[in-house]
Design an enzyme around this catalytic site. Structure first.
Site, short mmCIF file in Angstrom:
data_model
loop_
_atom_site.label_atom_id
_atom_site.label_comp_id
_atom_site.label_asym_id
_atom_site.label_seq_id
_atom_site.Cartn_x
_atom_site.Cartn_y
_atom_site.Cartn_z
N CYS A 1 0.85 -1.18 0.00
CA CYS A 1 0.00 0.00 0.00
C CYS A 1 0.89 1.24 0.00
CB CYS A 1 -0.89 -0.03 1.24
SG CYS A 1 -1.88 1.45 1.44
N CYS B 1 -0.96 3.95 -6.45
CA CYS B 1 -1.80 3.29 -5.44
C CYS B 1 -2.01 1.89 -5.99
CB CYS B 1 -3.14 4.01 -5.30
SG CYS B 1 -4.41 3.05 -4.44
#
Ligand code: DGL
Length: 239
Positions: free
Chosen positions: A73, A177
């Protein structure tokens, strides 16, 4: 040889875009994937709140005695991984960062955008990286809500067309992302045939160079904190 598992976590299904590259390279490893969907989106949390959330994820993963923990992440890496590393100095963590250096090294002359969550786009750690490799042709474009739309399996076409219409003509898109590789087609519908860049292959190579290998049979165990996302994750990995 080291038969302990490799643990991954993300705010849901996005980190599976990293896991799929790692599984391709290291198919005999055991993998635990922790999809923290209930806390999605990480990118809209304060740093203090996100530290508590990620600390809890790490505590859960330590039960599996991991040889390495992959923070799959960008947002958690940018906002809290430095503090998490300080709290668990004996654990090897690998973070995920938007691949701005790839643009700097290879595509300086091309018109580029870096798509991130709000949290990543505003974080000190990421902005330092972005400015280090900044080029005149590269623009930062935060995309708040996009990770959450993807996580909830919502249509992203309208959102992306509003966000990206002023960037038509872009040649390279950094997917900052881990959820964003899941909407490459929708991004192409707005921007045309762009080149996508993300950090997944780099992370797979780094894990390969860091770990002692497993000599057993590979497995993937998925843990989800919310609704069942196992099928979507296995689908992303191609299993
Ligand atoms: N996959 C996470 C990332 O790479 C999504 C963040 C979020 O939940 O906002 O940033």
């Amino acid at each position: 040889m080291d038969n302990r598992p490799i643990c991954f976590f993300d705010s849901g299904i996005g980190g599976a875009t990293i896991l799929r590259e790692v599984v391709k390279l290291l198919p005999n490893e055991g993998y635990i994937y922790y999809a923290d969907s209930i806390n999605n989106p990480y990118g809209e949390k304060s740093k203090e709140e996100l530290f508590g959330i990620v600390d809890n994820v790490v505590k859960n993963l330590l039960e599996y005695n991991p040889k390495i923990i992959v923070c799959a992440c960008n947002t958690a890496t940018a906002m809290v991984l430095t503090d998490i590393r300080a709290k668990y100095p004996d654990i090897v963590f690998i973070g995920t960062e938007p691949a701005v250096k790839v643009v700097f090294d290879n595509y300086k002359d091309k018109k580029s955008i870096v798509l991130t969550t709000k949290g990543t786009g505003e974080s000190e750690k990421f902005l330092e990286l972005f400015h280090k490799y900044e080029t005149d042709n590269c623009t930062l474009v935060p995309a708040p809500e996009l990770a959450n739309l993807i996580e909830n399996n919502k249509d992203t076409s309208f959102y992306l067309s509003n966000l990206l219409k002023e960037y038509v003509g872009t040649e390279v898109v950094v997917l900052g992302c881990t959820h964003f590789p899941l909407v490459e087609d929708e991004i192409k519908n707005v921007l045309g045939d762009v080149l996508f860049v993300d950090g997944s292959i780099g992370i797979a190579n780094r894990i390969n160079s860091l770990i002692k290998k497993n000599n057993g049979h590979g497995f993937i165990k998925i843990i989800s904190t919310d609704r069942d996302v196992e099928d979507r994750i296995l689908n992303i990995i191609g299993k």
